[in-house]
Write a protein that holds these residues in place. Sequence first.
Motif, mmCIF file in Angstrom:
data_model
loop_
_atom_site.group_PDB
_atom_site.id
_atom_site.type_symbol
_atom_site.label_atom_id
_atom_site.label_comp_id
_atom_site.label_asym_id
_atom_site.label_seq_id
_atom_site.Cartn_x
_atom_site.Cartn_y
_atom_site.Cartn_z
ATOM 1 N N GLU A 95 -32.279 -0.511 27.499
ATOM 2 C CA GLU A 95 -31.901 0.904 27.264
ATOM 3 C C GLU A 95 -32.641 1.996 27.578
ATOM 4 O OE1 GLU A 95 -29.617 0.395 23.010
ATOM 5 O OE2 GLU A 95 -31.815 0.322 23.016
ATOM 6 N N THR A 96 -33.930 1.774 27.725
ATOM 7 C CA THR A 96 -34.949 2.932 28.030
ATOM 8 C C THR A 96 -36.184 2.463 28.808
ATOM 9 O OG1 THR A 96 -34.167 3.875 25.888
ATOM 10 C CG2 THR A 96 -36.285 4.838 27.040
ATOM 11 N N THR B 204 -32.629 6.270 30.902
ATOM 12 C CA THR B 204 -31.729 5.259 30.883
ATOM 13 C C THR B 204 -31.910 4.451 32.210
ATOM 14 O OG1 THR B 204 -30.246 6.297 29.333
ATOM 15 C CG2 THR B 204 -29.244 4.287 30.554
ATOM 16 N N GLU C 193 -34.809 1.777 20.122
ATOM 17 C CA GLU C 193 -34.397 1.298 21.738
ATOM 18 C C GLU C 193 -35.132 0.289 22.220
ATOM 19 O OE1 GLU C 193 -34.569 4.959 23.879
ATOM 20 O OE2 GLU C 193 -33.737 6.328 22.178
#
Length: 178
Positions: free
Chosen positions: A160-161, A129, A156
């Motif tokens: 978010e990532t 994250t 994702e």
Amino acid sequence: MTTAPVISTARLRLRPHRMDDLEPFWAFYQTPRAAYVGAPKTRTHLFYGLSSEVVSWDWMGHGAWAIDSAEGELIGQVAITRPPHFPEREIGWTLFEGHEGKGYAFEAATAALNWAWAEGFDTLVSYITPENAPSIALAERLGATHDSAAALPDGETAEETVVYRHMPDADGSSEAYA
């Protein structure tokens, strides 16, 4: 059935998970330290999740290790996993409250990376994250580099990532991680 190999380092012991690991993990998931990991909603979900990381050794040849301190206290987990929604194998880590800032995650992840390179893995990623600065710092300390071109887990987004890529050094040895 294949189980996680036991790996000892100067201060830690990486070992297969046991049933009595469930309660310490449940306690961890009730703390703010679990903010960046997918927390199970119930103890049953925790059982299913931890069980999948145990059976991964048999099904995939890699999975999770419990991290014990030299005193035998469970202090977290390091894992090489690839659940169905991950495009690549990931190395991830978790430390329980009170054990951060002592180099334990670095030591455990280094041992897991050395195991992976000795097993012939040519790359691993860490899905992190973006707000999880401690995990990004650890990935970088381990020698990983941000890989903006890497595929993300299903569902994702880049908001978010972020993906950090781990690789053995250029000559194929694990010396860069020793």
